[in-house]
Design an enzyme around this catalytic site. Structure first.
Site, PDB file in Angstrom:
ATOM      1  N   SER A   1      12.702   6.136 -14.230  1.00 18.01           N
ATOM      2  CA  SER A   1      11.556   6.920 -14.818  1.00 18.01           C
ATOM      3  C   SER A   1      11.553   8.245 -14.330  1.00 18.01           C
ATOM      4  CB  SER A   1      10.316   6.045 -14.723  1.00 18.01           C
ATOM      5  OG  SER A   1       9.208   6.841 -14.789  1.00 18.01           O
ATOM      6  N   SER A   2      11.986   8.463 -13.064  1.00 16.92           N
ATOM      7  CA  SER A   2      11.723   9.751 -12.330  1.00 16.92           C
ATOM      8  C   SER A   2      12.813  10.714 -12.796  1.00 16.92           C
ATOM      9  CB  SER A   2      11.671   9.554 -10.683  1.00 16.92           C
ATOM     10  OG  SER A   2      10.310   8.906 -10.379  1.00 16.92           O
TER      11      SER A   2
ATOM     12  N   ASP B   1       5.968  21.668 -26.862  1.00 21.68           N
ATOM     13  CA  ASP B   1       6.120  20.223 -26.350  1.00 21.68           C
ATOM     14  C   ASP B   1       7.031  20.264 -25.383  1.00 21.68           C
ATOM     15  OD1 ASP B   1       4.978  17.404 -27.854  1.00 21.68           O
ATOM     16  OD2 ASP B   1       5.951  17.114 -25.945  1.00 21.68           O
TER      17      ASP B   1
ATOM     18  N   GLU C   1      12.019  13.336  -0.518  1.00 20.41           N
ATOM     19  CA  GLU C   1      10.880  12.495  -1.010  1.00 20.41           C
ATOM     20  C   GLU C   1       9.540  13.070  -0.837  1.00 20.41           C
ATOM     21  OE1 GLU C   1       8.348  10.130  -3.350  1.00 20.41           O
ATOM     22  OE2 GLU C   1      10.381  10.706  -3.698  1.00 20.41           O
TER      23      GLU C   1
ATOM     24  N   ARG D   1       2.008   0.954  15.204  1.00 19.85           N
ATOM     25  CA  ARG D   1       1.394   1.051  13.915  1.00 19.85           C
ATOM     26  C   ARG D   1       2.042  -0.590  13.273  1.00 19.85           C
ATOM     27  NH1 ARG D   1       5.205   4.973  10.065  1.00 19.85           N
ATOM     28  NH2 ARG D   1       7.134   4.359  10.713  1.00 19.85           N
TER      29      ARG D   1
ATOM     30  N   TRP E   1       6.901   0.001   3.805  1.00 21.02           N
ATOM     31  CA  TRP E   1       7.595   0.801   2.764  1.00 21.02           C
ATOM     32  C   TRP E   1       8.857   1.437   2.849  1.00 21.02           C
ATOM     33  CZ3 TRP E   1       8.082   6.050   1.734  1.00 21.02           C
ATOM     34  CH2 TRP E   1       8.126   6.854   2.680  1.00 21.02           C
TER      35      TRP E   1
ATOM     36  N   HIS F   1      15.366  13.453  11.616  1.00 17.76           N
ATOM     37  CA  HIS F   1      14.240  13.556  12.546  1.00 17.76           C
ATOM     38  C   HIS F   1      13.166  12.198  12.444  1.00 17.76           C
ATOM     39  CE1 HIS F   1      11.795  15.621   9.353  1.00 17.76           C
ATOM     40  NE2 HIS F   1      11.431  14.588   9.200  1.00 17.76           N
ATOM     41  N   HIS F   2      13.569  11.473  11.420  1.00 14.77           N
ATOM     42  CA  HIS F   2      12.934   9.939  11.586  1.00 14.77           C
ATOM     43  C   HIS F   2      13.526   9.059  12.600  1.00 14.77           C
ATOM     44  CE1 HIS F   2      10.249  11.060   7.979  1.00 14.77           C
ATOM     45  NE2 HIS F   2      11.540  11.918   7.611  1.00 14.77           N
TER      46      HIS F   2
ATOM     47  N   TYR G   1       8.744  16.302   0.180  1.00 10.24           N
ATOM     48  CA  TYR G   1       8.507  17.330  -0.261  1.00 10.24           C
ATOM     49  C   TYR G   1       8.373  17.234  -1.940  1.00 10.24           C
ATOM     50  CZ  TYR G   1       9.267  19.219   4.091  1.00 10.24           C
ATOM     51  OH  TYR G   1       9.247  19.575   5.636  1.00 10.24           O
TER      52      TYR G   1
ATOM     53  N   LYS H   1       3.793  30.467   3.059  1.00 13.23           N
ATOM     54  CA  LYS H   1       3.049  29.877   1.883  1.00 13.23           C
ATOM     55  C   LYS H   1       1.450  29.710   2.394  1.00 13.23           C
ATOM     56  CE  LYS H   1       5.646  27.098  -1.089  1.00 13.23           C
ATOM     57  NZ  LYS H   1       5.010  27.767  -2.385  1.00 13.23           N
TER      58      LYS H   1
ATOM     59  N   THR I   1       7.102  27.077   5.139  1.00  7.38           N
ATOM     60  CA  THR I   1       5.544  26.466   4.901  1.00  7.38           C
ATOM     61  C   THR I   1       4.561  27.451   5.383  1.00  7.38           C
ATOM     62  OG1 THR I   1       6.997  24.450   5.173  1.00  7.38           O
ATOM     63  CG2 THR I   1       4.522  24.267   5.047  1.00  7.38           C
TER      64      THR I   1
ATOM     65  N   SER J   1      -1.602  27.121  -5.743  1.00  7.62           N
ATOM     66  CA  SER J   1      -1.292  28.608  -5.955  1.00  7.62           C
ATOM     67  C   SER J   1      -1.802  29.180  -7.294  1.00  7.62           C
ATOM     68  CB  SER J   1       0.101  28.892  -5.795  1.00  7.62           C
ATOM     69  OG  SER J   1       0.740  28.635  -4.468  1.00  7.62           O
TER      70      SER J   1
ATOM     71  N   HIS K   1       0.874  -1.370   0.009  1.00 10.09           N
ATOM     72  CA  HIS K   1       0.091   0.084  -0.089  1.00 10.09           C
ATOM     73  C   HIS K   1       1.015   1.169   0.064  1.00 10.09           C
ATOM     74  CE1 HIS K   1      -2.655   3.029   1.206  1.00 10.09           C
ATOM     75  NE2 HIS K   1      -2.226   3.288   2.276  1.00 10.09           N
TER      76      HIS K   1
ATOM     77  N   HIS L   1      13.415  11.931   3.118  1.00  8.46           N
ATOM     78  CA  HIS L   1      12.590  13.190   3.586  1.00  8.46           C
ATOM     79  C   HIS L   1      12.682  14.198   2.513  1.00  8.46           C
ATOM     80  CE1 HIS L   1      10.628  15.470   6.484  1.00  8.46           C
ATOM     81  NE2 HIS L   1      11.175  16.456   5.807  1.00  8.46           N
TER      82      HIS L   1
END
Length: 528
Positions: free
Chosen positions: A172-173, A108, A258, A453, A144, A305-306, A260, A334, A331, A271, A79, A256
């Protein structure tokens, strides 16, 4: 631009519509490829959603045991991977493919054939990943984040296929990001300076640099996993002189930024939408650009921080605590600018605006719970509980996914020449809004009460909130069928959209005939 590349871009224009399937297989048109990305993303969103519903069905009440614990772990892993790499990221790349050339006045993308290739890698990567469910030993069951040594020493044999699939997604990315940067920097219309670009384009330019910076880090860590599994190395095996915590450092140095990568394009979408429906220019354009750049830079220095609970030195915990709090500042800029844009605007509340406003409110809740998790001594209590699950789902569901849905409703008239059903869109919004909050808000409480979890069963005191969360999840999941029906109905027989569909007041019926057939395969030849 070379003559060869120009020929690629205008190939469809010279040969007319390609027959049937081959048009979609070989297309170099940015609109076709954007559509392919969006359809692919929606398909995997539903697959990942079914897995989430299996998880919530198992957790509906304690002792239920609908599925085996091993399969439950496989579902949590698949998931997460499918939603992050298969639903959210391809959707944003699809929106970039559709909108960036239109917004900067380019005929294009800069590299049309690379564009085609970067899409067609994805279906094979995810077919490979999902096929692990049917392999001996089952799919990956290590979450994950695939922490070693659980994902190396104790992994099922399918981990090899998982690693190959991750490599394909990364390729791909990276190709997609190179294409976006080349397009934005080289193909803007005359007179469009960088500080005149729409904010969606700015956000994607910065996101593309993030992708190029961090995807090789992910490739590195899964390659080290592969070497540990098959070639006798001990990068992450303490018995051989390695360090399991090294895996977490490398993974989160990718992971991390990722996060963002999955939210900056959403900021760009919001926006665009809020100024449209507030009928005002966005407040503080330059500060929005600088805030996005600041978020991107700071995202590289907050990864640990993880990892507050792994035994970091005190100075390390303090550094990552304060930098994490610092990233909340741009943040907050914004959020302030969006609210200031709304202030005294002539607002109407069509479906895209409703999703955008829900984004602002609910993403802010996710931001505040993130600040709670940033406090190192408090994080010792929150770590690996459902509070963390609540936090990142408030960022990613009302954040990334609501913004993708808002963008779909907002640009559908432009893409198809037809209007979706506004009433059905609003029903979809309210069911989704209620479902999301019913699902994830109670998780804050069960997390603070200590429920860990990634477990298939739990103690009796968590039963009531889990039941509410599961009911909310099914409400949210099934309400997405309304979105699919609305899109299909719009494309097939929606009423004609006016040239400026969002200029009128809410509920205004447009008495216009259906448009002429909308040929997205035709790309105008490049004029140098």
């Amino acid at each position: 631009m070379t003559t060869a590349t120009t020929a690629e871009g205008s190939q469809a224009a010279h040969h007319g519509p390609a027959p049937g399937l081959s048009r979609w297989l070989f297309t170099t048109n940015h609109k076709d490829i954007g559509t392919l990305y969006l359809v692919f993303s929606l398909s995997l969103f539903m697959v990942g959603g079914v897995m989430a519903l299996l998880i919530r069905a198992e957790l509906f009440q304690p002792g239920l045991q609908l599925v085996q614990p091993e399969f439950f772990n496989q579902m949590t892993t698949m998931h997460g991977l499918i939603m992050v790499f298969g639903a959210v990221m391809p959707a944003f790349v699809g929106l970039a493919n559709w909108q960036v050339p239109l917004m900067i006045g380019a005929p294009d993308m800069a590299l049309p054939r690379l564009n085609n290739w970067s899409f067609w890698i994805l279906p094979f990567a995810f077919a490979l990943m999902i096929s692990t469910l049917f392999m001996e030993g089952g799919a990956p069951n290590f979450g994950w984040t695939f922490y070693a040594p659980l994902s190396t020493t104790y992994a099922p044999p399918s981990v090899t296929y998982f690693i190959f699939a991750v490599h394909m997604m990364g390729i791909s990315s990276i190709m997609g990001a190179i294409n976006i940067i080349a397009t934005i920097l080289n193909m803007r219309a005359p007179g469009m300076t960088l500080m005149k670009m729409p904010l969606f384009v700015w956000n994607w330019l910065i996101t593309a640099f993030l992708l190029i910076a961090v995807m090789p880090v992910l490739a590195g860590v899964v390659t080290m996993m592969l070497l540990d599994v098959h070639f006798g190395t001990s990068f992450f095996n303490a018995a051989g002189g390695g360090d399991p915590v090294l895996f977490q450092h490398i993974f989160w140095f990718f992971g991390h930024p990722e996060v963002y990568i999955m939210i900056l394009p959403a900021f760009g979408i919001i926006s665009q939408i809020i100024p449209t429906f507030a009928r005002k220019r966005v407040f503080g354009y330059a500060s929005m650009v600088y805030a996005t750049a600041a978020i991107a830079v700071l995202s590289f220095i907050v990864w640990a921080h993880h990892m507050f609970t792994v035994g970091l030195p005190l100075v390390g915990e303090l550094f990552f605590m304060f930098t994490t709090m610092l990233i909340a500042v741009p943040t907050g800029v914004k959020i302030f600018n969006w609210v200031a844009t709304l202030f005294r605007g002539s607002m109407t509340f069509e479906t895209p605006m409703l999703f955008a406003l829900a984004f602002v409110v609910l993403f802010t809740i996710g931001g505040f719970s993130g600040l709670m998790l940033a406090i190192a001594p408090a994080d010792f209590q929150y770590h690996d509980t459902y509070f963390v699950v609540a936090h990142f789902h408030y960022v990613l569901v009302p954040g990334a996914i609501f913004s993708i849905i808002a963008a779909t409703y907002y640009w559908l008239p432009k893409w198809t020449g037809r209007m979706y059903n506004e009433t059905m869109g609003k029903v979809h919004f309210w069911l989704s809004f209620i479902g999301v909050n019913l699902t994830f808000f109670p998780m804050h409480f069960i997390g603070l009460a200590g429920m860990p979890r990634r477990i298939p069963d739990y103690a009796l005191q968590f039963a009531d909130f889990n039941m509410v969360a599961s009911l909310g999840a099914f409400l949210f999941g099934f309400s997405q069928l309304l979105l699919i029906y609305n899109i299909v109905r719009c494309v097939r027989d929606g009423r004609g959209a006016p040239a400026r569909p969002w200029d009128g007041a809410e509920g205004l019926e447009w008495e216009l005939p259906s448009p002429a057939p909308y040929h997205t395969h035709q790309t105008p030849p490049r004029v140098d």
